[in-house]
Design a protein around this motif. Structure first.
Motif, mmCIF file in Angstrom:
data_model
loop_
_atom_site.group_PDB
_atom_site.id
_atom_site.type_symbol
_atom_site.label_atom_id
_atom_site.label_comp_id
_atom_site.label_asym_id
_atom_site.label_seq_id
_atom_site.Cartn_x
_atom_site.Cartn_y
_atom_site.Cartn_z
ATOM 1 N N GLU A 190 -91.535 33.647 1.622
ATOM 2 C CA GLU A 190 -90.227 33.281 2.176
ATOM 3 C C GLU A 190 -89.093 33.511 1.180
ATOM 4 O O GLU A 190 -87.931 33.267 1.502
ATOM 5 N N ASP A 191 -89.423 33.977 -0.012
ATOM 6 C CA ASP A 191 -88.420 34.198 -1.055
ATOM 7 C C ASP A 191 -87.310 35.098 -0.506
ATOM 8 O O ASP A 191 -87.567 36.231 -0.094
ATOM 9 N N PRO A 192 -86.050 34.621 -0.464
ATOM 10 C CA PRO A 192 -84.975 35.413 0.160
ATOM 11 C C PRO A 192 -84.684 36.720 -0.577
ATOM 12 O O PRO A 192 -84.256 37.698 0.047
ATOM 13 N N GLY A 193 -84.909 36.758 -1.882
ATOM 14 C CA GLY A 193 -84.717 38.003 -2.620
ATOM 15 C C GLY A 193 -85.748 39.044 -2.243
ATOM 16 O O GLY A 193 -85.435 40.224 -2.034
ATOM 17 N N VAL A 194 -86.994 38.604 -2.126
ATOM 18 C CA VAL A 194 -88.078 39.500 -1.703
ATOM 19 C C VAL A 194 -87.837 39.974 -0.280
ATOM 20 O O VAL A 194 -87.972 41.164 0.028
ATOM 21 N N GLN A 195 -87.457 39.047 0.604
ATOM 22 C CA GLN A 195 -87.196 39.408 1.996
ATOM 23 C C GLN A 195 -86.075 40.436 2.110
ATOM 24 O O GLN A 195 -86.134 41.342 2.946
ATOM 25 N N SER A 196 -85.054 40.316 1.271
ATOM 26 C CA SER A 196 -83.942 41.258 1.291
ATOM 27 C C SER A 196 -84.419 42.674 0.986
ATOM 28 O O SER A 196 -84.057 43.631 1.688
ATOM 29 N N VAL A 197 -85.239 42.831 -0.051
ATOM 30 C CA VAL A 197 -85.727 44.164 -0.412
ATOM 31 C C VAL A 197 -86.687 44.699 0.652
ATOM 32 O O VAL A 197 -86.653 45.893 0.980
ATOM 33 N N ASN A 233 -87.927 48.667 4.772
ATOM 34 C CA ASN A 233 -88.339 49.004 6.140
ATOM 35 C C ASN A 233 -87.271 49.824 6.864
ATOM 36 O O ASN A 233 -87.588 50.768 7.597
ATOM 37 N N PHE A 234 -86.001 49.494 6.651
ATOM 38 C CA PHE A 234 -84.901 50.227 7.284
ATOM 39 C C PHE A 234 -84.822 51.651 6.745
ATOM 40 O O PHE A 234 -84.712 52.618 7.513
ATOM 41 N N TYR A 235 -84.889 51.795 5.437
ATOM 42 C CA TYR A 235 -84.821 53.126 4.819
ATOM 43 C C TYR A 235 -85.971 54.013 5.287
ATOM 44 O O TYR A 235 -85.775 55.183 5.635
ATOM 45 N N LYS A 236 -87.162 53.457 5.251
ATOM 46 C CA LYS A 236 -88.337 54.279 5.577
ATOM 47 C C LYS A 236 -88.390 54.596 7.073
ATOM 48 O O LYS A 236 -88.778 55.708 7.466
ATOM 49 N N LYS A 237 -87.987 53.648 7.902
ATOM 50 C CA LYS A 237 -87.972 53.865 9.348
ATOM 51 C C LYS A 237 -87.058 55.020 9.718
ATOM 52 O O LYS A 237 -87.374 55.835 10.605
ATOM 53 N N HIS A 238 -85.918 55.121 9.042
ATOM 54 C CA HIS A 238 -84.927 56.158 9.359
ATOM 55 C C HIS A 238 -84.998 57.346 8.401
ATOM 56 O O HIS A 238 -84.140 58.236 8.464
ATOM 57 N N ASN A 239 -85.977 57.335 7.512
ATOM 58 C CA ASN A 239 -86.244 58.469 6.615
ATOM 59 C C ASN A 239 -85.073 58.790 5.690
ATOM 60 O O ASN A 239 -84.803 59.955 5.392
ATOM 61 N N PHE A 285 -104.692 42.465 -6.567
ATOM 62 C CA PHE A 285 -103.786 42.277 -5.430
ATOM 63 C C PHE A 285 -103.741 43.561 -4.622
ATOM 64 O O PHE A 285 -104.112 44.632 -5.106
ATOM 65 N N ASN A 286 -103.279 43.443 -3.378
ATOM 66 C CA ASN A 286 -103.160 44.607 -2.499
ATOM 67 C C ASN A 286 -101.712 45.050 -2.391
ATOM 68 O O ASN A 286 -100.790 44.248 -2.506
ATOM 69 N N ARG A 287 -101.532 46.350 -2.171
ATOM 70 C CA ARG A 287 -100.192 46.887 -1.957
ATOM 71 C C ARG A 287 -99.542 46.210 -0.754
ATOM 72 O O ARG A 287 -100.175 46.051 0.297
ATOM 73 N N LYS A 288 -98.277 45.818 -0.891
ATOM 74 C CA LYS A 288 -97.598 45.073 0.171
ATOM 75 C C LYS A 288 -96.667 45.946 1.026
ATOM 76 O O LYS A 288 -96.526 45.702 2.225
ATOM 77 N N LEU A 289 -95.994 46.928 0.434
ATOM 78 C CA LEU A 289 -95.044 47.755 1.178
ATOM 79 C C LEU A 289 -95.636 49.139 1.409
ATOM 80 O O LEU A 289 -96.062 49.809 0.470
ATOM 81 N N ASN A 290 -95.626 49.560 2.668
ATOM 82 C CA ASN A 290 -96.163 50.867 3.024
ATOM 83 C C ASN A 290 -95.196 51.568 3.976
ATOM 84 O O ASN A 290 -94.687 50.951 4.915
ATOM 85 N N PRO A 291 -94.921 52.851 3.750
ATOM 86 C CA PRO A 291 -93.994 53.569 4.634
ATOM 87 C C PRO A 291 -94.610 53.809 6.005
ATOM 88 O O PRO A 291 -95.836 53.908 6.134
ATOM 89 N N PRO A 292 -93.791 53.924 7.057
ATOM 90 C CA PRO A 292 -94.310 54.196 8.400
ATOM 91 C C PRO A 292 -94.753 55.650 8.533
ATOM 92 O O PRO A 292 -94.420 56.493 7.694
ATOM 93 N N THR A 293 -95.469 55.925 9.571
ATOM 94 C CA THR A 293 -95.921 57.305 9.825
ATOM 95 C C THR A 293 -94.996 58.028 10.798
ATOM 96 O O THR A 293 -95.061 59.243 10.936
ATOM 97 N N THR A 294 -94.141 57.268 11.486
ATOM 98 C CA THR A 294 -93.171 57.878 12.404
ATOM 99 C C THR A 294 -91.770 57.381 12.045
ATOM 100 O O THR A 294 -91.604 56.327 11.433
ATOM 101 N N PHE A 295 -90.762 58.167 12.424
ATOM 102 C CA PHE A 295 -89.387 57.855 12.048
ATOM 103 C C PHE A 295 -88.504 57.714 13.287
ATOM 104 O O PHE A 295 -88.826 58.243 14.354
ATOM 105 N N SER A 296 -87.382 57.008 13.112
ATOM 106 C CA SER A 296 -86.401 56.835 14.184
ATOM 107 C C SER A 296 -85.063 57.410 13.740
ATOM 108 O O SER A 296 -84.764 57.476 12.543
#
Length: 316
Positions: free
Chosen positions: A198-205, A210-216, A258-269
């Motif tokens: 729930e850390d707001p700094g982590v949530q911000s990044v 997610n926005f950057y990767k979604k829109h490439n 630990f496991n990787r937490k952030l992963n890019p999507p396979t499709t873009f918008s």
């Protein structure tokens, strides 16, 4: 394998320091500096040569005392950067005077001056990132500078509006500040007890990623300003993370897997229409935390720049 070694598999590690010994020890890809780190570095006895070189350079250039202070400050910035580049394979981020953060043209001129000074010492502009505060003026300066193959690192980034405007301006890299966001929310209510997720700094990044990767978008995301290793591990998979020597040491001493937490999507918008200046200012203004932390960060970097100039002034 310790956590630092494991993190390197997912994320490019950057050292948030001007300390050469720490850089040699942890072998980061890149390194970042800011006025506070520069001030700390020049106060070390081992770095007195940078002060002496800067004063000599400024006196040779001549001009008013104010001009000499500016030239000496720029010389220290560049000379420390050149020294750090001896020990890293990637980029050095060198910060423009924070007091220029609301003047697009002056930021462009200062950035070009810094790059020229690096090039005079044989350093390619491809090895340097110009750090600018993520104001509208600096974002637009970075957009212009990229046309001259001068790449920028937009720092003091706290709001989603800042991040979005940077991507839409095709800025090379952003540094969203995790720990300072966390600090603000704790300061508002000291009884708050966020779980790590729930850390707001982590949530911000995470939202920016997610926005950057979604829109490439091609802008690189480099999480910065960490308070603990849990914040870092929750952002494993982020393009880059800039980490202080203390936290690099803590990661190195910890073997918990630990496991990787952030992963890019396979499709873009398709991305939304870019923000215009009035929309950016309104959206940023809606985030009270971001408004306060951006202005505070600029003020504090400005104060440290002033303190550096005060030290130099006694030698000129």
């Amino acid at each position: 394998m310790n956590q630092l070694e494991l993190l390197r598999k997912f994320t490019t590690i950057v050292a948030d320091t001007s300390d050469i010994d720490s850089i040699c020890k942890y072998k980061p890809e890149d390194a970042t500096t800011n006025p506070s780190l520069i001030l700390k570095a020049v106060n070390l006895n081992t770095n007195q040569k940078f002060l002496n070189q800067a004063v000599k350079y400024a006196k040779k250039k001549g001009g008013s005392k104010k001009e000499q202070l500016v030239n000496a400050s720029d010389k220290i910035l560049v000379d420390l950067g050149v020294e750090i580049l001896k020990y890293i394979p990637g980029y050095i981020s060198s910060e423009v005077d924070a007091r220029l953060s609301f003047n697009q043209e002056k930021c462009i001129l200062k950035a070009k001056k810094i790059i020229k000074m690096y090039e005079e010492q044989g350093i390619s502009r491809k090895k340097v990132l110009i750090k600018l505060a993520a104001t509208w003026e600096c974002i637009k300066a970075a957009e212009e500078l990229k046309k001259d193959n001068i790449f920028c690192n937009l720092t003091l980034l706290f709001s989603f509006a800042q991040a979005r405007a940077c991507a839409e301006s095709n800025v090379f890299l952003i540094s969203p500040f995790v720990g300072r966001i966390y600090d603000w929310y704790i300061a508002q209510n000291s009884t708050l007890n966020f779980s790590y997720n729930e850390d707001p700094g982590v949530q911000s990044v995470c939202k920016i990623y997610n926005f950057y990767k979604k829109h490439n978008y091609k802008t690189i995301i480099m999480g910065a300003s960490f308070r603990n290793i849990q914040q870092i591990l929750l952002l494993s998979g982020c393009d880059r993370l800039t980490i202080s020597p203390d936290l690099l040491k803590e990661l190195e001493l910890n073997n918990t897997v630990f496991n990787r937490k952030l992963n890019p999507p396979t499709t873009f918008s398709k991305p939304p229409a870019p923000l215009i200046e009035s929309e950016f200012r309104w959206e940023h203004n809606q985030d009270e935390m971001a408004v306060q932390k951006l202005s505070e960060g600029i003020r504090n970097f400005g104060k440290d720049q002033f303190l550096l100039e005060k030290i130099i002034s006694k030698l000129i």
